[in-house]
Design a protein around this motif. Sequence first.
Motif, PDB file in Angstrom:
ATOM      1  N   MET A  25       5.808-106.319   2.747  1.00 51.56           N
ATOM      2  CA  MET A  25       6.115-105.162   1.894  1.00 51.56           C
ATOM      3  C   MET A  25       6.603-104.004   2.760  1.00 51.56           C
ATOM      4  SD  MET A  25       5.752-105.688  -1.416  1.00 51.56           S
ATOM      5  CE  MET A  25       5.478-104.064  -2.143  1.00 51.56           C
ATOM      6  N   GLU A  26       5.934-103.763   3.879  1.00 54.35           N
ATOM      7  CA  GLU A  26       6.335-102.683   4.787  1.00 54.35           C
ATOM      8  C   GLU A  26       7.707-102.958   5.408  1.00 54.35           C
ATOM      9  OE1 GLU A  26       3.031-102.470   7.482  1.00 54.35           O
ATOM     10  OE2 GLU A  26       1.758-101.459   5.990  1.00 54.35           O
ATOM     11  N   GLN A  42       2.676-113.683  -3.891  1.00 61.53           N
ATOM     12  CA  GLN A  42       2.720-112.262  -3.557  1.00 61.53           C
ATOM     13  C   GLN A  42       3.217-112.075  -2.132  1.00 61.53           C
ATOM     14  OE1 GLN A  42      -0.975-110.191  -3.992  1.00 61.53           O
ATOM     15  NE2 GLN A  42      -0.692-109.943  -6.183  1.00 61.53           N
ATOM     16  N   GLN A  84       5.645-105.573  -7.130  1.00 64.28           N
ATOM     17  CA  GLN A  84       4.500-105.152  -6.319  1.00 64.28           C
ATOM     18  C   GLN A  84       4.531-103.665  -6.016  1.00 64.28           C
ATOM     19  OE1 GLN A  84       4.009-109.239  -3.887  1.00 64.28           O
ATOM     20  NE2 GLN A  84       2.942-107.516  -2.984  1.00 64.28           N
ATOM     21  N   SER A  85       5.681-103.042  -6.186  1.00 61.88           N
ATOM     22  CA  SER A  85       5.793-101.596  -6.013  1.00 61.88           C
ATOM     23  C   SER A  85       5.343-100.847  -7.262  1.00 61.88           C
ATOM     24  CB  SER A  85       7.234-101.214  -5.666  1.00 61.88           C
ATOM     25  OG  SER A  85       7.582-101.773  -4.414  1.00 61.88           O
ATOM     26  N   ASN A 136       2.888-110.280   1.376  1.00 63.86           N
ATOM     27  CA  ASN A 136       1.774-109.658   2.086  1.00 63.86           C
ATOM     28  C   ASN A 136       2.143-108.225   2.480  1.00 63.86           C
ATOM     29  OD1 ASN A 136       3.105-109.652   4.655  1.00 63.86           O
ATOM     30  ND2 ASN A 136       2.408-111.739   5.050  1.00 63.86           N
ATOM     31  N   ARG A 137       1.155-107.463   2.928  1.00 58.71           N
ATOM     32  CA  ARG A 137       1.343-106.048   3.255  1.00 58.71           C
ATOM     33  C   ARG A 137       2.429-105.854   4.317  1.00 58.71           C
ATOM     34  NH1 ARG A 137      -0.142-103.286   7.307  1.00 58.71           N
ATOM     35  NH2 ARG A 137      -1.701-104.776   8.021  1.00 58.71           N
ATOM     36  N   LYS A 138       2.421-106.693   5.349  1.00 61.21           N
ATOM     37  CA  LYS A 138       3.404-106.573   6.424  1.00 61.21           C
ATOM     38  C   LYS A 138       4.830-106.782   5.891  1.00 61.21           C
ATOM     39  CE  LYS A 138       4.437-108.318  11.034  1.00 61.21           C
ATOM     40  NZ  LYS A 138       4.068-109.235  12.097  1.00 61.21           N
ATOM     41  N   TRP A 159       9.246-107.613  -4.718  1.00 58.36           N
ATOM     42  CA  TRP A 159       8.984-106.312  -4.118  1.00 58.36           C
ATOM     43  C   TRP A 159       8.950-105.221  -5.204  1.00 58.36           C
ATOM     44  CZ3 TRP A 159      11.561-101.776  -4.188  1.00 58.36           C
ATOM     45  CH2 TRP A 159      11.064-100.776  -3.358  1.00 58.36           C
ATOM     46  N   GLU A 209      10.220-102.246   2.761  1.00 58.34           N
ATOM     47  CA  GLU A 209      10.319-100.794   2.536  1.00 58.34           C
ATOM     48  C   GLU A 209      11.180-100.137   3.620  1.00 58.34           C
ATOM     49  OE1 GLU A 209      10.164 -97.277   0.777  1.00 58.34           O
ATOM     50  OE2 GLU A 209       9.162 -99.005  -0.122  1.00 58.34           O
TER      51      GLU A 209
END
Length: 157
Positions: free
Chosen positions: A135-136, A129, A104-105, A131-133, A101, A139
């Motif tokens: 990462m969210e 990696q 990727q940030s 995925n977007r979900k 994370w 976060e």
Amino acid sequence: AQGGAKSLAVSNFSPVHLDAILLEKGRRAKPTVNHLDFCVGFHDPGVVAANGRRGVHVQAWSPLGQGRLTRFLSDAPEAQQTCAEVGAKYGKSACQVALRWVTQSGCSFAVATSSAAHFAEDLALFDWQLNRKDMERLEAINKQPAFAAVNKQRGWY
């Protein structure tokens, strides 16, 4: 002044502090790296972009929060559980998820360990990696979201 240093690394500089150095007339050596407290469970969400606009790369210190994956002990169970749940999808540990994370940030990181196995695990991040979900989701466990608003009011961004 003697031409020895071409760039600098700084630690814990706010964007305002960076500007004081970057805008100083006659300064030859400029910061290129800012070493900041940055981990999945506790970070200023605007700091990477603010540094990037100034040409400064963020390197996370304590990216694993001393194993808590966040700053405070009280927040650790949520951070550890979320990272472990995300990691199960990828066959990775909670710590690997937290470090992935960070990368990727947009940050690099420095870790310390006396265990060769932990060091190898910490570096096994670059063949996958989030995925977007995910990462969210990661976060969303951040316990420092109000910090960015305060800093924005101060004019730091």
